[in-house]
Design a protein around this motif. Structure first.
Motif, PDB file in Angstrom:
ATOM      1  N   VAL A  22       0.832  -1.209   0.000  1.00  0.00           N
ATOM      2  CA  VAL A  22       0.000   0.000   0.000  1.00  0.00           C
ATOM      3  C   VAL A  22       0.864   1.255   0.000  1.00  0.00           C
ATOM      4  CG1 VAL A  22      -1.607   1.376   1.391  1.00  0.00           C
ATOM      5  CG2 VAL A  22      -2.031  -1.062   1.035  1.00  0.00           C
ATOM      6  N   MET A  23       1.910   1.282   0.827  1.00  0.00           N
ATOM      7  CA  MET A  23       2.744   2.482   0.900  1.00  0.00           C
ATOM      8  C   MET A  23       3.505   2.717  -0.404  1.00  0.00           C
ATOM      9  SD  MET A  23       1.957   3.946   3.632  1.00  0.00           S
ATOM     10  CE  MET A  23       3.072   5.293   3.263  1.00  0.00           C
ATOM     11  N   PHE A  24       4.021   1.660  -1.013  1.00  0.00           N
ATOM     12  CA  PHE A  24       4.704   1.834  -2.295  1.00  0.00           C
ATOM     13  C   PHE A  24       3.720   2.273  -3.378  1.00  0.00           C
ATOM     14  CE2 PHE A  24       8.424  -0.318  -0.554  1.00  0.00           C
ATOM     15  CZ  PHE A  24       9.457   0.322  -1.238  1.00  0.00           C
ATOM     16  N   TYR A  25       2.507   1.715  -3.346  1.00  0.00           N
ATOM     17  CA  TYR A  25       1.502   2.140  -4.322  1.00  0.00           C
ATOM     18  C   TYR A  25       1.181   3.622  -4.161  1.00  0.00           C
ATOM     19  CZ  TYR A  25      -3.025   3.174  -6.282  1.00  0.00           C
ATOM     20  OH  TYR A  25      -4.047   3.795  -6.955  1.00  0.00           O
ATOM     21  N   LEU A  26       0.933   4.048  -2.921  1.00  0.00           N
ATOM     22  CA  LEU A  26       0.584   5.447  -2.684  1.00  0.00           C
ATOM     23  C   LEU A  26       1.690   6.384  -3.153  1.00  0.00           C
ATOM     24  CD1 LEU A  26      -1.043   5.225   0.875  1.00  0.00           C
ATOM     25  CD2 LEU A  26      -2.210   5.578  -1.310  1.00  0.00           C
ATOM     26  N   TYR A  27       2.938   5.982  -2.914  1.00  0.00           N
ATOM     27  CA  TYR A  27       4.048   6.855  -3.299  1.00  0.00           C
ATOM     28  C   TYR A  27       4.254   6.861  -4.812  1.00  0.00           C
ATOM     29  CZ  TYR A  27       8.692   8.879  -3.642  1.00  0.00           C
ATOM     30  OH  TYR A  27       9.759   9.670  -3.991  1.00  0.00           O
ATOM     31  N   PHE A  28       4.287   5.688  -5.436  1.00  0.00           N
ATOM     32  CA  PHE A  28       4.547   5.631  -6.875  1.00  0.00           C
ATOM     33  C   PHE A  28       3.356   6.123  -7.691  1.00  0.00           C
ATOM     34  CE2 PHE A  28       8.084   3.063  -5.506  1.00  0.00           C
ATOM     35  CZ  PHE A  28       9.063   3.339  -6.451  1.00  0.00           C
ATOM     36  N   ALA A  29       2.163   6.071  -7.107  1.00  0.00           N
ATOM     37  CA  ALA A  29       0.985   6.620  -7.783  1.00  0.00           C
ATOM     38  C   ALA A  29       0.797   8.102  -7.470  1.00  0.00           C
ATOM     39  CB  ALA A  29      -0.261   5.838  -7.380  1.00  0.00           C
ATOM     40  N   ARG A  30       1.747   8.676  -6.744  1.00  0.00           N
ATOM     41  CA  ARG A  30       1.708  10.099  -6.374  1.00  0.00           C
ATOM     42  C   ARG A  30       0.477  10.438  -5.532  1.00  0.00           C
ATOM     43  NH1 ARG A  30       4.793  13.721  -9.232  1.00  0.00           N
ATOM     44  NH2 ARG A  30       3.083  15.233  -9.251  1.00  0.00           N
ATOM     45  N   CYS A  32       0.725  10.035  -2.176  1.00  0.00           N
ATOM     46  CA  CYS A  32       1.320  10.592  -0.959  1.00  0.00           C
ATOM     47  C   CYS A  32       2.699  11.122  -1.316  1.00  0.00           C
ATOM     48  CB  CYS A  32       1.404   9.555   0.168  1.00  0.00           C
ATOM     49  SG  CYS A  32       2.721   8.331   0.000  1.00  0.00           S
ATOM     50  N   ASP A  33       3.161  12.098  -0.562  1.00  0.00           N
ATOM     51  CA  ASP A  33       4.465  12.679  -0.867  1.00  0.00           C
ATOM     52  C   ASP A  33       5.580  11.902  -0.171  1.00  0.00           C
ATOM     53  OD1 ASP A  33       4.378  13.492   1.783  1.00  0.00           O
ATOM     54  OD2 ASP A  33       3.990  15.598   1.332  1.00  0.00           O
ATOM     55  N   LEU A  34       6.809  12.342  -0.421  1.00  0.00           N
ATOM     56  CA  LEU A  34       7.971  11.647   0.126  1.00  0.00           C
ATOM     57  C   LEU A  34       7.960  11.657   1.648  1.00  0.00           C
ATOM     58  CD1 LEU A  34      10.679  10.225  -0.340  1.00  0.00           C
ATOM     59  CD2 LEU A  34      11.758  12.490  -0.507  1.00  0.00           C
ATOM     60  N   ALA A  35       7.460  12.736   2.237  1.00  0.00           N
ATOM     61  CA  ALA A  35       7.431  12.836   3.695  1.00  0.00           C
ATOM     62  C   ALA A  35       6.576  11.733   4.311  1.00  0.00           C
ATOM     63  CB  ALA A  35       6.909  14.209   4.118  1.00  0.00           C
ATOM     64  N   ILE A  36       5.404  11.493   3.744  1.00  0.00           N
ATOM     65  CA  ILE A  36       4.515  10.453   4.268  1.00  0.00           C
ATOM     66  C   ILE A  36       5.119   9.069   4.039  1.00  0.00           C
ATOM     67  CG2 ILE A  36       2.255   9.374   3.989  1.00  0.00           C
ATOM     68  CD1 ILE A  36       2.169  12.001   5.499  1.00  0.00           C
ATOM     69  N   PHE A  37       5.723   8.872   2.872  1.00  0.00           N
ATOM     70  CA  PHE A  37       6.365   7.593   2.570  1.00  0.00           C
ATOM     71  C   PHE A  37       7.484   7.304   3.574  1.00  0.00           C
ATOM     72  CE2 PHE A  37       9.500   5.071   0.052  1.00  0.00           C
ATOM     73  CZ  PHE A  37       8.719   3.943  -0.156  1.00  0.00           C
ATOM     74  N   LEU A  38       8.305   8.320   3.849  1.00  0.00           N
ATOM     75  CA  LEU A  38       9.391   8.141   4.813  1.00  0.00           C
ATOM     76  C   LEU A  38       8.863   7.996   6.235  1.00  0.00           C
ATOM     77  CD1 LEU A  38      12.029  10.698   3.449  1.00  0.00           C
ATOM     78  CD2 LEU A  38      12.040   8.203   3.208  1.00  0.00           C
ATOM     79  N   GLY A 203       5.269  17.840   0.055  1.00  0.00           N
ATOM     80  CA  GLY A 203       4.995  18.327  -1.294  1.00  0.00           C
ATOM     81  C   GLY A 203       5.930  17.790  -2.352  1.00  0.00           C
ATOM     82  N   LYS A 204       6.890  16.957  -1.966  1.00  0.00           N
ATOM     83  CA  LYS A 204       7.809  16.355  -2.936  1.00  0.00           C
ATOM     84  C   LYS A 204       7.292  14.970  -3.306  1.00  0.00           C
ATOM     85  CE  LYS A 204      11.879  18.878  -1.312  1.00  0.00           C
ATOM     86  NZ  LYS A 204      13.263  18.783  -0.794  1.00  0.00           N
ATOM     87  N   TYR A 205       6.818  14.871  -4.533  1.00  0.00           N
ATOM     88  CA  TYR A 205       6.248  13.622  -5.013  1.00  0.00           C
ATOM     89  C   TYR A 205       7.212  12.940  -5.969  1.00  0.00           C
ATOM     90  CZ  TYR A 205       1.759  14.966  -3.033  1.00  0.00           C
ATOM     91  OH  TYR A 205       0.755  15.308  -2.170  1.00  0.00           O
ATOM     92  N   ARG A 206       7.007  11.667  -6.171  1.00  0.00           N
ATOM     93  CA  ARG A 206       7.839  10.929  -7.122  1.00  0.00           C
ATOM     94  C   ARG A 206       7.725  11.577  -8.498  1.00  0.00           C
ATOM     95  NH1 ARG A 206       6.821   6.930 -10.843  1.00  0.00           N
ATOM     96  NH2 ARG A 206       8.601   5.598 -11.378  1.00  0.00           N
ATOM     97  N   GLY A 207       8.862  11.907  -9.067  1.00  0.00           N
ATOM     98  CA  GLY A 207       8.877  12.492 -10.397  1.00  0.00           C
ATOM     99  C   GLY A 207       8.711  13.993 -10.416  1.00  0.00           C
ATOM    100  N   LYS A 220      -5.625  16.755  -1.894  1.00  0.00           N
ATOM    101  CA  LYS A 220      -5.236  15.657  -2.762  1.00  0.00           C
ATOM    102  C   LYS A 220      -5.094  14.346  -2.011  1.00  0.00           C
ATOM    103  CE  LYS A 220      -1.833  14.293  -6.225  1.00  0.00           C
ATOM    104  NZ  LYS A 220      -0.619  14.651  -6.947  1.00  0.00           N
ATOM    105  N   SER A 221      -4.389  14.363  -0.908  1.00  0.00           N
ATOM    106  CA  SER A 221      -4.118  13.135  -0.176  1.00  0.00           C
ATOM    107  C   SER A 221      -3.503  13.478   1.158  1.00  0.00           C
ATOM    108  CB  SER A 221      -3.148  12.259  -0.980  1.00  0.00           C
ATOM    109  OG  SER A 221      -1.867  12.845  -0.975  1.00  0.00           O
ATOM    110  N   PRO A 222      -3.284  12.472   2.039  1.00  0.00           N
ATOM    111  CA  PRO A 222      -2.604  12.748   3.297  1.00  0.00           C
ATOM    112  C   PRO A 222      -1.215  13.316   3.089  1.00  0.00           C
ATOM    113  CG  PRO A 222      -3.673  10.616   3.385  1.00  0.00           C
ATOM    114  CD  PRO A 222      -3.774  11.093   1.965  1.00  0.00           C
ATOM    115  N   GLY A 223      -0.654  13.120   1.904  1.00  0.00           N
ATOM    116  CA  GLY A 223       0.676  13.639   1.643  1.00  0.00           C
ATOM    117  C   GLY A 223       0.683  15.089   1.271  1.00  0.00           C
ATOM    118  N   SER A 224      -0.483  15.682   1.085  1.00  0.00           N
ATOM    119  CA  SER A 224      -0.510  17.074   0.663  1.00  0.00           C
ATOM    120  C   SER A 224      -0.599  18.007   1.840  1.00  0.00           C
ATOM    121  CB  SER A 224      -1.702  17.302  -0.266  1.00  0.00           C
ATOM    122  OG  SER A 224      -2.901  16.928   0.348  1.00  0.00           O
TER     123      SER A 224
END
Length: 224
Positions: A22-30, A32-38, A203-207, A220-224
């Motif tokens: 789930v966490m890899f999906y959320l990050y690679f699908a943009r 959630c941002d890098l902060a939430i992934f970490l 606010g730093k997303y993959r790509g 947008k998401s918990p990462g925003s």
């Protein structure tokens, strides 16, 4: 119920895998941002502190199989084919997942406002994550103690209550201080790390970086 308990160890295969997927999906699908992934991995590392400490303390603290005389009765755990080190590793990942569910709940409940989230101390955010951590710990206690593992009462980890309410076969089960007290405190360092990560990587997303307007609105998401 007894037959289901025999296979409860399977959850230590499913839940950690699901949390990582789930966490890899959320990050690679943009989503959630890098902060939430970490923050997920930070939660795993925080959980590893006590999970592997329990492991190092050995059978004097926690057991995962066999029969044991506690609370004036014998409690027999179901056979667990998983190695002890893997159980500890699985639980650290599950701890990370518990933290992130709390983050998600905080965002869902408070995330409709236009302020930025998880960038400064907010008692509402902290309270939701803290409450979920404590509640989830008791859910794990009631569904797993006496079935897949058992904390052994001792002078440094005394039982603070005993009950047969949640046992599989009517045994009286002890619930001890240290494992439950941890979840009353663990959210504090996790939330502080989350705030630091959001200030540094929010606010730093993959790509690339998300549109600033979307980030500010928190829509947008918990990462925003």
């Amino acid at each position: 119920m007894g037959d289901l308990a025999k296979y409860q160890w399977v959850t230590d295969l499913i839940l950690p895998s699901l949390a990582i997927i789930v966490m890899f999906y959320l990050y690679f699908a943009r989503r959630c941002d890098l902060a939430i992934f970490l923050a997920f991995w930070a939660g795993c590392l925080i959980g590893a502190i006590w999970e592997f400490a329990f492991d190092l303390l050995g059978d004097s603290f926690t057991v995962h199989e066999g029969c044991h005389f506690v609370a004036n009765n014998e409690v027999c755990l179901t056979e667990n084919p998983l190695p002890r080190w893997y159980i500890s590793l699985a639980h650290t990942i599950e701890d990370g997942g518990i933290f992130m569910i709390g983050v998600g709940l905080a965002w869902l409940i408070l995330g409709r406002s236009k302020r930025e989230h998880f960038t400064r101390w907010h008692w509402g955010e902290f309270g939701i994550i803290w409450a979920w951590g404590v509640i989830s710990n008791y859910i794990v206690d009631w569904t797993s103690i006496g079935k897949t593992f058992l904390f052994i009462p001792s002078a440094y980890n005394p039982a603070y209550y005993e009950t047969s309410l949640f046992s599989a076969n009517g045994e009286t089960l002890p619930y001890t201080v240290v494992p439950d007290a941890i979840w009353y405190l663990a959210t504090i360092p996790f939330y502080l790390v989350l705030l630091w990560l959001k200030r540094r990587y929010g606010g730093k997303y993959r790509g690339g970086t998300a549109d600033a307007g979307v980030v500010r609105q928190g829509s947008k998401s918990p990462g925003s």
